[in-house]
Design an enzyme around this catalytic site. Sequence first.
Site, mmCIF file in Angstrom:
data_model
loop_
_atom_site.group_PDB
_atom_site.id
_atom_site.type_symbol
_atom_site.label_atom_id
_atom_site.label_comp_id
_atom_site.label_asym_id
_atom_site.label_seq_id
_atom_site.Cartn_x
_atom_site.Cartn_y
_atom_site.Cartn_z
ATOM 1 N N ALA A 50 42.396 52.419 40.105
ATOM 2 C CA ALA A 50 42.479 51.095 40.722
ATOM 3 C C ALA A 50 42.009 51.125 42.167
ATOM 4 O O ALA A 50 41.272 50.242 42.614
ATOM 5 C CB ALA A 50 43.911 50.563 40.643
ATOM 6 N N GLY A 62 46.251 54.328 47.617
ATOM 7 C CA GLY A 62 45.958 54.919 46.321
ATOM 8 C C GLY A 62 44.466 55.102 46.118
ATOM 9 O O GLY A 62 43.681 54.176 46.344
ATOM 10 N N GLY A 63 44.081 56.304 45.687
ATOM 11 C CA GLY A 63 42.671 56.599 45.423
ATOM 12 C C GLY A 63 42.420 56.905 43.967
ATOM 13 O O GLY A 63 41.482 57.638 43.638
ATOM 14 N N GLY A 64 43.256 56.346 43.089
ATOM 15 C CA GLY A 64 43.051 56.528 41.656
ATOM 16 C C GLY A 64 42.050 55.537 41.106
ATOM 17 O O GLY A 64 41.191 55.018 41.826
ATOM 18 N N CYS A 71 42.926 49.720 24.520
ATOM 19 C CA CYS A 71 43.418 51.055 24.180
ATOM 20 C C CYS A 71 42.596 51.594 23.016
ATOM 21 O O CYS A 71 42.809 51.187 21.872
ATOM 22 C CB CYS A 71 44.905 50.996 23.809
ATOM 23 S SG CYS A 71 45.610 52.619 23.457
ATOM 24 N N CYS A 115 49.094 54.047 29.220
ATOM 25 C CA CYS A 115 48.418 53.960 27.915
ATOM 26 C C CYS A 115 49.397 54.164 26.765
ATOM 27 O O CYS A 115 49.621 55.280 26.301
ATOM 28 C CB CYS A 115 47.281 54.971 27.802
ATOM 29 S SG CYS A 115 46.298 54.723 26.292
#
Length: 670
Positions: A62, A58-60, A395, A213
Amino acid sequence: MPLSIPRSASTARQLGRCYASISNASSIRSFATHVPNTPLSHDASGSGSSSHKVVVVGGGAAGMAVSHQLLRTSSFKQGDIAVIDPSEWHHYQPGWTLVGAGLKTKEELRRPLKSLLDPQLKHYQSEVSAFKPDDNLLTTSDGRTISYEHLVVVPGISINYGAVKGLQEALQDSDSLVSSIYGYDTCDKVFNTISKLKKGKAIFTQPAGLIKCAGAPQKAMWLALDHWKSQGLYNPSNPEKSAISIDFATGMPVMFGVPKYNAVLEAMRKERGVGGLFEHNLVAIEDGGRTAVFSKGGEQVRKEFDLMHVTPPMGARPFVKESPLADAAGLVDVDQHTTRHKKYANVWSIGDASSLPTSKTAAAITAEAPVLVRNLTLAMSGKEPDASYDGYTSCPLLTEYGKVLLAEFKYGGQPKETFGNLFGIDQGTPRTAFYHLKKDFFPWVYYQSYVKGTWAGPKGWASPAPPVSSPPSAPSSSRGFSTSARAAVRQSIPGNRRGFATSVSQSRNTPSRRQRDPLDYSPNAVRHPLSSGETFIVRPPPTAGSSASTTLIPQPLLSRPPTTTEDAGPLPPALAPSYRQGSATISNRKDLTPDQIEKMQRMREADPITWTAAKLAKKFRCSPTFVSIVAPLPKAIREGKKAKAEEAKLGWGLNKRIARAERAERRSLW
């Protein structure tokens, strides 16, 4: 990637000064720049096998935070860490709410993924097809087999548009007033539909269960309401006679999962005349995008609408859900405190794809990533993890244009408010200062620092962690960047808490410390090491003997105070300092009579604003200190002055706040 309740404008100025100083400091703190003509380590395709110490899937948000924070530990070299992600672009997804409000364009919130990856990272632009954790292997969609020592699974979650019948067709129809901020292709449609609606029924939906979210569905609604209000199409005080009516359909029984903020939002919903359709899950859109079908208690409820903003159901990605790593919900089954997999000790996960029971936000990752990185590096050196994640997440809820309710909480729905702790304000009240954080600061810091692994959320800019395999050093509360030589110098000086950073490579977020107190060198000082790694120095009182003296000189002022009234005697004389009256200098040192003191007290009590200590001292020819002793201010006035002093503290700079906090800490040790 959040002040005794000051006015909004004042709050904005204070936060502006704080973050301006941070911004200036960060301009010399960039983590990595790509060297010209240096190719990025990258595999577009191909088959075969390869091996790495750590593989990050994953390269998002996180994946970028974890991979770069691992690099900053200095425990890895070129190619030790691999990132697997098929995406061409990296998006700042929290900013899509701003796009839906017409405040940003979606193009300015994305970057090419390759441009964000450090050259030391190995990048596989491919998808994972299967995990084989028993063999420490995974396979990719292009036929490659990759082995690892440790695996970090952070691919996020998928949006299931197909779970709502007719939703995909309605979103693709340019004439339809159905939109969603949860996709790059549809987020800019939101504001267009809001602008087009002039009359009719608007419905905003939120499904039960897992979503990114949990406050975002409300953000779209509150901003739309504020837009229609500014256009004269909606009157919160009389919604029945407004041109537009608004309903919020949520699969949950409440507006928000945290009791404190739920109470505020529920009161806001009623005050603004928004209808609440609780435990309503959207299952279909019919009649060419004009009728919404909800599931409620096993029955179907149909609602006609003219505009609908949809939050689609979301869930785990198939290659995670179908793997041995998944729990019953399809998420990576990890311990909620250590982020380590419950079965496979060399597998880790945070973010949306993990089973961590907290809200899925980018802010949560700022607290999760350091815990994962710390525990993973400890595990690589054969040690047990010692870092613990408390469930922190945040949030920023846009409640209107220009105001944000900054919700921050941890496990159990317990508020954990950054600015509440710093300034004593209630973050349940929407504020203009928080709006500027959401709109301006957070998007900037995300690409300037967050994706580079140098942002630690409420803690500010993070310092690189030392390699776990290196010799242990004395713990320190300093967040500064230091070389091993500088650290050695700091450790060699007893009582020294922080070093001085003057070069660009050594700069840090906190201000450089003052020079050491010369009394630290006192031969009579006693040093007590604290568990935090700092040293508490106790200096002898002035009456104490020293190696340089042979006699003890009595100090009456430091002697034991009298214990009885008889010992105490009368009040001290009202010494009157010399002062100028016209051209003559007058000095009066006569003691005041009891009648004069009583008169002074009456005047002070009758009008304490006019009769200040200085004016009474001049009138009765005594010292202001004597006035303060015999005629102190009334309690209400003192408390008012104290409150004003507390408000003045809100304007303190970062240096002064840190110095005062350290002084209070030292005082508490006495």
